[in-house]
Design a protein around this motif. Structure first.
Motif, PDB file in Angstrom:
ATOM      1  N   LEU A 127       0.626  -1.262  -0.019  1.00 30.14           N
ATOM      2  CA  LEU A 127       0.156   0.022  -0.077  1.00 30.14           C
ATOM      3  C   LEU A 127       0.792   1.453  -0.072  1.00 30.14           C
ATOM      4  O   LEU A 127       0.587   2.180  -0.805  1.00 30.14           O
ATOM      5  N   LEU A 185      -5.459   2.151  -6.001  1.00 31.89           N
ATOM      6  CA  LEU A 185      -5.118   2.116  -4.715  1.00 31.89           C
ATOM      7  C   LEU A 185      -6.542   1.903  -3.776  1.00 31.89           C
ATOM      8  O   LEU A 185      -6.385   1.113  -2.604  1.00 31.89           O
ATOM      9  N   GLN A 186      -7.665   2.455  -3.949  1.00 31.64           N
ATOM     10  CA  GLN A 186      -8.789   2.334  -3.133  1.00 31.64           C
ATOM     11  C   GLN A 186      -9.246   1.034  -3.306  1.00 31.64           C
ATOM     12  O   GLN A 186      -9.885   0.472  -2.138  1.00 31.64           O
ATOM     13  N   PHE A 221      -7.075  -0.843  -0.961  1.00 30.16           N
ATOM     14  CA  PHE A 221      -7.672  -0.538   0.346  1.00 30.16           C
ATOM     15  C   PHE A 221      -8.871  -1.064   0.895  1.00 30.16           C
ATOM     16  O   PHE A 221      -9.041  -1.648   2.111  1.00 30.16           O
ATOM     17  N   GLY A 223      -8.739  -3.692   3.695  1.00 31.60           N
ATOM     18  CA  GLY A 223      -9.237  -3.088   4.838  1.00 31.60           C
ATOM     19  C   GLY A 223     -10.110  -3.756   5.825  1.00 31.60           C
ATOM     20  O   GLY A 223     -10.119  -3.607   7.156  1.00 31.60           O
ATOM     21  N   ASP A 255     -10.254  -0.234  13.970  1.00 31.04           N
ATOM     22  CA  ASP A 255      -9.290  -0.431  13.096  1.00 31.04           C
ATOM     23  C   ASP A 255      -7.816  -0.638  13.675  1.00 31.04           C
ATOM     24  O   ASP A 255      -7.528   0.069  14.904  1.00 31.04           O
ATOM     25  N   PHE A 268      -2.626   0.098  10.102  1.00 29.26           N
ATOM     26  CA  PHE A 268      -3.435   0.303   8.920  1.00 29.26           C
ATOM     27  C   PHE A 268      -3.852   1.674   8.766  1.00 29.26           C
ATOM     28  O   PHE A 268      -3.863   2.334   7.891  1.00 29.26           O
ATOM     29  N   ARG A 308      -3.174   4.803   6.103  1.00 30.26           N
ATOM     30  CA  ARG A 308      -4.319   5.301   5.485  1.00 30.26           C
ATOM     31  C   ARG A 308      -4.285   6.932   5.797  1.00 30.26           C
ATOM     32  O   ARG A 308      -4.517   7.804   4.574  1.00 30.26           O
ATOM     33  N   GLU A 368     -16.096   2.258  -4.473  1.00 29.56           N
ATOM     34  CA  GLU A 368     -14.889   3.004  -4.493  1.00 29.56           C
ATOM     35  C   GLU A 368     -14.241   3.654  -5.704  1.00 29.56           C
ATOM     36  O   GLU A 368     -13.594   4.365  -5.725  1.00 29.56           O
TER      37      GLU A 368
END
Length: 802
Positions: free
Chosen positions: A217, A449-450, A453, A457, A670, A674, A678, A767
């Motif tokens: 990431l 990237l999204q 994620f 995630g 979370d 991570f 982010r 996303e």
């Protein structure tokens, strides 16, 4: 003297002609000549050079900011480690020792870290940034916290911080300028009651290595954020290309060859890049002074922390001018500059697809075939993954000019603004494609990237088991007697914004009978005291009245307290005060006789997700003042219609006891690392988007300046200004639509391959679609901002020439 030397006018003293410079000297001569032309060609030359400097400078400023991240993180980490209170297993009282207790809180979602301190000697160790130990009722606060307390918004926080502020904490004791931190003096801390002791500060927090997927990431995020910067720098050094080519034709007329003309053009771009380094450095130094005012998800720092790494700064200073020269020579490779004109004006051959498309394909194949993420060993093939991502995004930027050209050549007819726009794109689509290539790469990378994620995630977001629909806050309070439960209920019941309270008090109880457990220890369990309403929240509904006692078992099929059947016998006596290591009661006996009737109740998770087992006694069934080592607990339900209801509840908790611990209940939690990755990428994304907007505006203004005379001529012949404005909008909209379509396709392809590397599947379409809209909105915003300069350029004075 030979016969060949007898020329008319020849003498023995004639010197041989000077040798023409060669090799590096030729390059230096021509580059310097180009730099002189850039500043000696009047206002037109200076304008072109300044636009190039601004475009390059914006990119350089962001590159310097990116190269400062390692130093920024290191400085924040050093200050964080330096202020950590040293933990000592067997700390002895000394002249430098002190007692401490964490008394932090939250205010409107922001952490307010606090410590209560009590010195034990005449020279206690001081926290970094504090020049003396605060006395009882005094506090040293961070500048940001002091500002908050002095503002109208800070009135709600005063109840939780009832201290007299005697100073502020210096930079050495703060991670960032907007941090909320305070050190308060207290004379109520007692080591014998479990309060820890220390004699110094400084403790290094060891973090395990980053997980492989987080490394991916970060790697992909850096590529996505920095590639648009490189593209904009390459675009900026090509400002004024058409006018430059006409000047080079004039140079050919006075004797310069084609290679010399190209080197002179590279010299002009070189000067703009050098000025861009100066502009970028100035923007970076100016902008970092405002970093203290930036607070994105509580991420902030001091200006001095944002210092580029020397090696990276030198690399930027060398790479940007070198890139300017290389890009200019590459742009002129297919242009024949002749003494009477430039061949660019003739019909040019169409762009080839055969060498553009394989770049992205090779990148994706490289990622899919050779990119590897080893979860067991914790390793990542960073070189191949990085190379594959760069090639994929680079291929998109190379493919966009071909796509724009291939599409616009098929446009025919339509309204006048549309015809003006499409004809302009058909004659020169390169500049339009360059203007949106950066946003194309940024959107494509952001989509990939999204997707990554969103997919990974879920593994870093865990369900806590807490139920925020039943309660939103929990308070824990060690108390000396059980009367605190009623005090909590009364205090919270009268608090603004609190719609319900689930209050309990828990304490250990021990059997006084002959029953013994393992190692001949007395049998024990716990008793939870509360109202019948509280029982409904921790057990299945049963008939209940004050004075009843219940046995609460766990869920069906789960292990139950093995001692309960032997302890919870009707009429049995239980010891309420604790026992020592030998099993003897501590102090005089305080016993509790169970009633003749004890009913079972099936336990269920409370709002915090925990299951209560053991004995449950209503408040009328036991004298709570006799409980030993009780812990009071309240689960608070807030009224969402009351503003700052949570803050009022926290103030009520502080009035009960300033050391009360209040937790915010959350449905999910979370992973901290991570979340850090982010948040860091979000901060960098904001900076990159700001650069994209500014650079696109500069590029658009430069293109309008190139066409200023043409616009003035069209207006002079009667073309309406609105028609020209719409044509400019269409000239931007068409490449934008094609670029965003290409970005979606490329982003989905790159994202799908990255998901495969991470062992994930499926595409989160939610996303994907917002990112093209953001890109389109950014392009439209820049176009609207360019309208006022366009109106000025359509005036009649644009027909004048020198």
């Amino acid at each position: 003297m030979t016969a060949l030397d007898h020329r008319p006018g020849a003498t023995d003293h004639d010197e041989p002609p000077a040798k023409a410079p060669a090799g590096l000297a030729v390059w230096v001569r021509d580059l310097v000549m180009g730099m002189r032309f850039a500043v000696a060609s009047g206002r037109e030359g200076w304008t072109r050079t300044l636009l190039t400097a601004v475009g390059v400078g914006l990119g350089v400023a962001l590159l310097l900011g990116a190269s400062s991240v390692p130093n920024l993180l290191a400085a924040r980490g050093e200050r964080s480690d330096a202020r950590m209170i040293a933990l000592e297993d067997h700390a002895q009282r000394s002249d430098s020792s002190f007692l401490f207790e964490g008394i932090g809180t939250k205010f409107r979602g922001a952490d307010v870290d606090g410590f209560a301190l009590r010195p034990e000697g005449s020279h206690p160790a001081l926290p970094p940034g504090v020049d003396r130990m605060p006395g009882p009722g005094e506090a040293f606060v961070s500048p940001a916290l002091k500002k908050l307390l002095e503002s109208p918004d800070g009135a709600l926080l005063h109840d939780r911080l009832p201290y007299r502020v005697v100073g502020t904490i210096g930079k050495a004791g703060l991670i960032g300028p907007s941090e909320y931190l305070y050190y308060a003096g207290s004379d109520k801390l007692v080591h014998e009651e479990g309060v820890p002791r220390s004699s110094g500060y400084g403790r290094q927090m060891e973090s395990p290595p980053l997980e492989p997927i987080l490394l991916v990431l970060i790697l992909v995020g850096c590529i996505v954020l920095l590639m648009p910067v490189a593209i904009f720098i390459a675009t900026a050094v090509r400002f004024g290309g058409e006018r430059r080519d006409r000047r080079l034709a004039a140079l050919r007329l006075v004797g310069a060859d084609n290679h010399m003309a190209r080197r002179i053009a590279a010299g002009e771009a070189l000067l703009g890049a050098v000025f861009g380094l100066a502009v970028g450095t100035g923007l970076f130094l100016f902008g970092r002074e405002f970093i203290t005012t930036m607070d994105i998800r509580r991420v902030n720092s001091f200006p001095a922390d944002l210092s580029p790494m020397p090696a990276l700064a030198v690399l930027i200073a060398l790479a940007v001018p070198a890139s300017a020269v290389a890009v200019t020579l590459f742009a002129l490779r297919g242009i024949a500059i002749e003494p009477l004109g430039v061949v660019r004006s003739a019909a040019s051959r169409r762009r080839r697809l055969w060498w553009r498309l394989p770049i992205s394909v090779v990148g994706l194949v490289l990622l899919a075939a050779f990119g590897s993420i080893d979860e067991q060993k914790g390793t990542v093939n960073t070189f191949l993954i990085g190379t594959g991502a760069v090639l994929t995004l680079l291929g998109l930027s190379m493919l966009l000019p071909w796509l724009v050209e291939a599409v616009v050549t098929r446009f025919k007819g339509g309204p006048v603004p549309w015809q003006l726009a499409t004809r302009r794109l058909q004659l020169s689509s390169s500049s339009a494609a360059r203007a949106v290539s950066g946003i194309t790469v940024a959107v494509a990378g952001a989509i990939a990237l999204q997707l990554l994620f969103a997919s990974v995630g879920a593994g870093y977001t865990k369900r806590t088991g807490q139920d925020m629909s039943r309660a939103q806050l929990q308070m824990l309070l060690p108390v000396k007697d059980g009367a605190a439960t009623q005090k909590m209920i009364d205090e919270f019941g009268a608090t603004k914004g609190v719609s319900g309270v689930i209050a309990t008090i828990n304490a250990p109880v021990t059997s006084t009978g002959p029953e013994r457990g393992e190692n001949d220890d007395p049998l024990g369990t716990s008793v939870t005291v509360g109202s019948c309403a509280t029982l409904q929240e921790i057990a299945r509904p049963v008939p209940c009245k004050d004075g009843d006692v219940f046995v609460i078992n766990g869920a069906p099929g789960s292990p139950v307290d093995q001692d309960l059947p032997r302890i919870a016998r009707p009429g049995a006596r239980l010891l309420l005060n604790g026992v020592d290591a030998n099993g003897k009661p501590e102090g005089p006996h305080r016993t509790w006789q169970l009633p003749k009737t004890i009913r079972p109740a099936q336990g269920r998770p409370d709002p915090t997700g925990e299951r209560t087992t053991g004995l449950f006694a209503t408040t009328g069934a036991i004298d709570v003042t006799k409980l030993d080592h009780p812990t009071a607990r309240a689960m608070i339900r807030l009224d969402p219609s009351v503003p700052d209801a949570a803050e009022h509840a926290r103030n009520a908790a502080a009035r009960i006891d300033v050391a009360a611990t209040v937790f915010q209940l959350m449905d999910t939690s979370d992973d901290q690392r991570f979340a850090s990755v982010r948040n860091g990428l979000m901060v960098a994304s904001v900076a990159t988007m700001a650069l994209i907007a500014a650079s696109m505006l500069v590029t658009t203004l430069e293109q309008l300046r190139e066409r200023r005379r043409l616009l003035s001529v069209l207006v002079a012949f009667g073309t309406r200004r609105g028609t020209l404005a719409w044509s400019v909008l269409w000239q931007t909209a068409v490449p934008m639509a094609l670029g965003l379509a290409l970005a979606v396709a490329g982003g989905l392809g790159l994202g799908r391959v990255l998901l495969g590397l991470a062992g994930k599947s499926g595409i989160a379409w939610s996303e994907v679609w917002p990112l093209p809209l953001v890109g389109a909105g950014l392009v439209l915003l820049v176009t609207l901002l360019s309208m006022p300069p366009l109106w000025r350029m359509m005036r009649a004075d644009g027909l004048r020439t020198e």
